[in-house]
Write a protein that holds these residues in place. Structure first.
Motif, mmCIF file in Angstrom:
data_model
loop_
_atom_site.group_PDB
_atom_site.id
_atom_site.type_symbol
_atom_site.label_atom_id
_atom_site.label_comp_id
_atom_site.label_asym_id
_atom_site.label_seq_id
_atom_site.Cartn_x
_atom_site.Cartn_y
_atom_site.Cartn_z
ATOM 1 N N GLY A 164 34.701 22.737 34.273
ATOM 2 C CA GLY A 164 35.187 22.839 35.604
ATOM 3 C C GLY A 164 35.919 24.352 35.755
ATOM 4 N N GLU A 165 37.268 24.223 34.926
ATOM 5 C CA GLU A 165 38.163 25.618 35.684
ATOM 6 C C GLU A 165 37.753 26.643 34.674
ATOM 7 N N SER A 166 37.462 28.076 36.395
ATOM 8 C CA SER A 166 36.923 28.775 35.704
ATOM 9 C C SER A 166 38.306 30.120 35.089
ATOM 10 N N SER A 167 38.501 30.996 34.207
ATOM 11 C CA SER A 167 38.812 31.783 33.727
ATOM 12 C C SER A 167 38.197 33.120 33.140
ATOM 13 N N SER A 168 39.795 34.207 32.149
ATOM 14 C CA SER A 168 38.771 35.341 31.771
ATOM 15 C C SER A 168 39.905 35.749 30.885
ATOM 16 N N LEU A 169 39.343 36.762 29.714
ATOM 17 C CA LEU A 169 39.693 36.527 28.575
ATOM 18 C C LEU A 169 39.707 38.154 28.447
ATOM 19 N N ASN A 170 40.320 38.562 28.050
ATOM 20 C CA ASN A 170 41.013 40.275 27.938
ATOM 21 C C ASN A 170 40.934 41.083 26.655
ATOM 22 N N CYS A 171 40.430 41.896 26.387
ATOM 23 C CA CYS A 171 40.394 42.662 25.643
ATOM 24 C C CYS A 171 40.533 43.878 25.666
ATOM 25 N N SER A 172 41.612 44.806 25.213
ATOM 26 C CA SER A 172 41.829 45.784 25.380
ATOM 27 C C SER A 172 41.665 46.694 24.265
ATOM 28 N N TYR A 173 41.211 48.536 24.815
ATOM 29 C CA TYR A 173 40.889 49.083 22.852
ATOM 30 C C TYR A 173 41.784 49.844 23.920
ATOM 31 N N THR A 174 42.000 51.173 22.804
ATOM 32 C CA THR A 174 41.837 52.186 22.812
ATOM 33 C C THR A 174 41.088 52.925 21.477
ATOM 34 N N LEU B 173 26.803 37.849 21.491
ATOM 35 C CA LEU B 173 26.569 37.909 22.583
ATOM 36 C C LEU B 173 26.563 38.740 23.631
ATOM 37 N N PHE B 174 26.678 40.038 23.973
ATOM 38 C CA PHE B 174 26.683 41.132 24.627
ATOM 39 C C PHE B 174 27.398 42.356 24.544
ATOM 40 N N THR B 175 26.314 43.070 24.286
ATOM 41 C CA THR B 175 26.979 45.128 24.153
ATOM 42 C C THR B 175 27.272 45.811 25.713
ATOM 43 N N LEU B 176 27.743 46.464 25.629
ATOM 44 C CA LEU B 176 28.998 47.194 26.890
ATOM 45 C C LEU B 176 28.633 48.547 26.503
ATOM 46 N N TYR B 177 28.308 49.058 27.394
ATOM 47 C CA TYR B 177 28.350 51.083 26.619
ATOM 48 C C TYR B 177 28.914 51.431 27.750
ATOM 49 N N SER B 178 29.121 51.457 29.202
ATOM 50 C CA SER B 178 30.364 52.295 29.983
ATOM 51 C C SER B 178 30.511 51.805 31.057
ATOM 52 N N ALA B 179 31.965 52.101 31.415
ATOM 53 C CA ALA B 179 32.365 52.188 32.033
ATOM 54 C C ALA B 179 31.647 51.003 33.009
ATOM 55 N N GLY B 180 32.166 50.746 34.036
ATOM 56 C CA GLY B 180 30.881 49.867 35.059
ATOM 57 C C GLY B 180 30.331 48.303 34.765
ATOM 58 N N GLU B 181 29.630 48.968 33.723
ATOM 59 C CA GLU B 181 28.868 48.122 33.566
ATOM 60 C C GLU B 181 29.169 46.307 33.610
ATOM 61 N N GLU B 182 27.852 45.757 33.556
ATOM 62 C CA GLU B 182 28.139 43.962 33.338
ATOM 63 C C GLU B 182 26.388 43.542 32.719
ATOM 64 N N LYS B 183 27.425 42.554 31.955
ATOM 65 C CA LYS B 183 26.006 41.344 31.594
ATOM 66 C C LYS B 183 26.705 40.091 31.499
ATOM 67 N N GLU B 184 25.666 39.237 32.331
ATOM 68 C CA GLU B 184 25.637 37.979 32.469
ATOM 69 C C GLU B 184 24.834 37.044 31.307
ATOM 70 N N LYS B 185 25.555 35.971 30.534
ATOM 71 C CA LYS B 185 25.045 34.977 30.011
ATOM 72 C C LYS B 185 25.216 33.898 30.486
ATOM 73 N N GLU B 186 24.184 32.887 31.419
ATOM 74 C CA GLU B 186 24.394 31.686 31.786
ATOM 75 C C GLU B 186 26.209 31.047 32.031
ATOM 76 N N ARG B 187 27.474 30.997 31.650
ATOM 77 C CA ARG B 187 28.206 30.474 32.244
ATOM 78 C C ARG B 187 29.198 32.036 31.597
ATOM 79 N N LEU B 188 29.074 33.031 31.272
ATOM 80 C CA LEU B 188 29.688 33.841 30.967
ATOM 81 C C LEU B 188 29.591 34.927 31.500
ATOM 82 N N LYS B 189 30.548 35.995 31.783
ATOM 83 C CA LYS B 189 30.141 37.241 32.007
ATOM 84 C C LYS B 189 31.228 38.576 31.677
ATOM 85 N N ALA B 190 30.672 39.735 31.060
ATOM 86 C CA ALA B 190 31.065 40.691 30.544
ATOM 87 C C ALA B 190 30.826 41.707 31.586
ATOM 88 N N THR B 191 32.220 42.490 31.669
ATOM 89 C CA THR B 191 32.777 43.752 32.679
ATOM 90 C C THR B 191 33.192 44.543 31.392
#
Lengths: 111, 114
Positions: free
Chosen positions: A16-26, A47-65
């Motif tokens: 029940g404790e929400s949090s975020s995982l980070n992926c930094s890239y160059t 799980l997800f593919t993101l293509y451009s800044a600002g995009e978000e995808k969700e699946k159940e309890r997961l959301k990728a930005t």
């Protein structure tokens, strides 16, 4: 140099404790950013593919930005079955051998 | 739906022995890949096959050879195993190479070289 860094290396959450995982890239020109889930003894599962800044995808309890420098995988009200290693990978615009993986974040959700 | 199937699941070799890791996919994908995964390191590409009849080196090809037997099957051979090749090996496939097609992975072969 193309690089993917994931943080933290490991994360323990109470159920029940929400949090975020980070992926930094160059990367010299981002074609796409991928999130995978890997359970112990198994191969990564897409799980997800993101293509451009600002995009978000969700699946159940997961959301990728995605921003121009990093991606976050937000986990809302996690359950024990969300325990896994989460991998991030970035794909460069050019070249056939153009996919680079991070080392992952190992998530443990405690009941 | 089997997806990507790898055999064997586990293998122990002595230094200098040879073996072939087998991989088959039933998704009609054009591209196939071999990765290794080591603790503290991201998945690293060994070899890939963009389409049937072609193979190319990835990031860490030394000590390995591959064969794209047909559209479904892609094998990885270790001619003379070394302890540095102790790792978990994953086969993957995608509809195409280099675009945004996600990879679909098998469940890995855990190889120990003593």
């Amino acid at each position: 140099e193309d690089q993917v860094t994931q943080s933290p290396e490991a994360l323990r959450l109470q159920e029940g404790e929400s949090s975020s995982l980070n992926c930094s890239y160059t990367v010299s020109g981002l074609r796409g950013l991928f999130w995978y889930r890997q359970d112990p003894g198994k191969g990564p599962e897409f799980l997800f593919t993101l293509y451009s800044a600002g995009e978000e995808k969700e699946k159940e309890r997961l959301k990728a930005t995605l921003t121009k420098k990093e991606s976050f995988l937000h986990i809302t009200a996690p359950k024990p079955e969300d325990s896994a290693t989460y991998l991030c990978a970035v794909q460069r615009q050019t070249g056939a051998n153009n996919l680079f993986f991070g080392t992952g974040t190992r998530l443990t959700v405690i009941p | 739906n089997a997806g990507v199937t790898q055999t064997p699941k586990f293998q122990v070799l002595k230094t200098g022995q040879s073996m072939t890791l087998q991989c088959a996919q039933d998704m009609n994908h054009n591209s196939m890949y071999w990765y290794r995964q080591d603790p503290g390191m991201g998945l690293r590409l060994i070899y890939y096959s963009a389409s049937e009849g072609t193979t190319d080196k990835g990031e860490v090809p030394n000590g390995y050879n591959v064969s794209r037997l047909n559209k479904r099957e892609f094998s990885l051979r270790l001619e003379s195993a070394a302890p540095s090749q102790t790792s978990v090996y994953f086969c993957a496939s995608s509809s195409r190479t280099g675009n945004n097609s996600p990879l679909h992975f098998g469940n890995g072969t855990r190889l120990t070289v003593t």
